[in-house]
Design a protein around this motif. Structure first.
Motif, PDB file in Angstrom:
ATOM      1  N   GLN A   1       0.837  -1.195   0.000  1.00  0.00           N
ATOM      2  CA  GLN A   1       0.000   0.000   0.000  1.00  0.00           C
ATOM      3  C   GLN A   1       0.877   1.252   0.000  1.00  0.00           C
ATOM      4  O   GLN A   1       2.010   1.247   0.475  1.00  0.00           O
ATOM      5  CB  GLN A   1      -0.922   0.010   1.232  1.00  0.00           C
ATOM      6  CG  GLN A   1      -1.869  -1.171   1.280  1.00  0.00           C
ATOM      7  CD  GLN A   1      -2.809  -1.206   0.083  1.00  0.00           C
ATOM      8  OE1 GLN A   1      -3.327  -0.163  -0.332  1.00  0.00           O
ATOM      9  NE2 GLN A   1      -3.040  -2.389  -0.464  1.00  0.00           N
TER      10      GLN A   1
ATOM     11  N   ARG B   1       2.443  10.619   0.531  1.00  0.00           N
ATOM     12  CA  ARG B   1       1.616   9.991  -0.498  1.00  0.00           C
ATOM     13  C   ARG B   1       1.330  10.984  -1.621  1.00  0.00           C
ATOM     14  O   ARG B   1       0.797  12.068  -1.393  1.00  0.00           O
ATOM     15  CB  ARG B   1       0.311   9.494   0.112  1.00  0.00           C
ATOM     16  CG  ARG B   1      -0.645   8.921  -0.924  1.00  0.00           C
ATOM     17  CD  ARG B   1      -1.923   8.413  -0.290  1.00  0.00           C
ATOM     18  NE  ARG B   1      -1.691   7.231   0.505  1.00  0.00           N
ATOM     19  CZ  ARG B   1      -2.686   6.512   1.039  1.00  0.00           C
ATOM     20  NH1 ARG B   1      -3.947   6.885   0.871  1.00  0.00           N
ATOM     21  NH2 ARG B   1      -2.406   5.440   1.763  1.00  0.00           N
TER      22      ARG B   1
ATOM     23  N   ASP C   1      -3.555   5.313  -4.817  1.00  0.00           N
ATOM     24  CA  ASP C   1      -3.297   3.886  -4.630  1.00  0.00           C
ATOM     25  C   ASP C   1      -2.381   3.399  -5.748  1.00  0.00           C
ATOM     26  O   ASP C   1      -1.898   4.190  -6.574  1.00  0.00           O
ATOM     27  CB  ASP C   1      -4.609   3.091  -4.627  1.00  0.00           C
ATOM     28  CG  ASP C   1      -5.505   3.419  -5.819  1.00  0.00           C
ATOM     29  OD1 ASP C   1      -4.955   3.800  -6.890  1.00  0.00           O
ATOM     30  OD2 ASP C   1      -6.726   3.311  -5.708  1.00  0.00           O
ATOM     31  N   ASN C   2      -2.138   2.100  -5.779  1.00  0.00           N
ATOM     32  CA  ASN C   2      -1.247   1.523  -6.780  1.00  0.00           C
ATOM     33  C   ASN C   2      -1.816   1.612  -8.196  1.00  0.00           C
ATOM     34  O   ASN C   2      -1.056   1.651  -9.165  1.00  0.00           O
ATOM     35  CB  ASN C   2      -0.941   0.060  -6.440  1.00  0.00           C
ATOM     36  CG  ASN C   2       0.068  -0.070  -5.313  1.00  0.00           C
ATOM     37  OD1 ASN C   2       1.009   0.719  -5.224  1.00  0.00           O
ATOM     38  ND2 ASN C   2      -0.129  -1.053  -4.450  1.00  0.00           N
TER      39      ASN C   2
END
Length: 224
Positions: free
Chosen positions: A139, A145, A149-150
């Motif tokens: 994750q 960040r 997400d991926n």
């Protein structure tokens, strides 16, 4: 009163000649045999056509892979890319830093070495290039960040590679991006080596959709 038909003691009609009954029986058997033969021949012809089509398809696929391998002889010999079943693979660590979609200098050099031979190959075979981004299954870190997400990370990496190839000379109409996130892993995500293999970008030439080919042909005629 006498009846017109002769009936034997067993109650069977003996007025019909035996040869006529035998002829009807043989005609029925012959018809069934012909029907079975026609069906068997039809199945055999269908099987032969399928086998011939499969052989031609495999031959075409082998020729396509051979042509692609020849076109990418330089980058392949340098060990900068891999070619497996017609899919060109580049390690994610060569192209991008961890959790980043910004292209590294080495990655740009690799893409620059691929752009010209890929453009020539795609043009000669009227194919298009699918650029696919993949990640491992970890994750995204909360601290710094940059992506949700991926899936988003893999999409941005695929777009970065796609745009770079276009900048280096691949026609924009001959390349598109796809994102797979952590799906379709090629190694286990249980260790660092496997995760590194899963963080990758792949490029695969594919047949141009028929409607696109038709549109391209129409546009070309209009320019004449």
């Amino acid at each position: 009163m006498r009846q017109d038909m002769d009936i034997d003691d067993a109650g069977l009609d003996t007025s019909v000649p035996v040869w006529a009954v035998f002829g009807d029986l043989m005609s029925g058997l012959l018809g069934a045999f012909v029907l079975i033969l026609v069906c068997a021949i039809g199945m055999q012809l269908d099987l032969a056509a399928r086998l011939e089509s499969e052989v031609k398809q495999r031959q075409a696929e082998a020729q396509r892979r051979e042509a692609l391998e020849k076109a990418l002889a330089g980058p392949l010999a340098a060990g900068r890319v891999t070619l497996n079943n017609g899919r060109i693979g580049i390690s994610g660590s060569v192209l991008f830093a961890f959790n980043s979609a910004d292209l590294q200098p080495e990655g740009r050099q690799v893409l620059r070495s691929l752009a010209a031979p890929l453009a020539t190959y795609l043009r000669s075979r009227d194919e298009i290039l699918m650029v696919s981004g993949f990640t491992d299954n970890r994750q995204m870190r909360e601290g710094a960040r940059l992506f949700a997400d991926n899936w988003e990370l893999s999409a941005q990496r695929a777009l970065t590679v796609t745009r770079t190839l276009i900048e280096e000379g691949v026609p924009s109409s001959a390349v598109f991006a796809a994102a797979f996130g952590a799906e379709q892993a090629v190694a286990s995500n249980a260790d660092a080596d496997g995760r590194a293999k899963n963080r990758r970008v792949e490029m695969a030439p594919t047949p141009r959709p028929s409607y696109a080919a038709s549109t391209t042909g129409t546009a070309a005629k209009a320019r004449e």
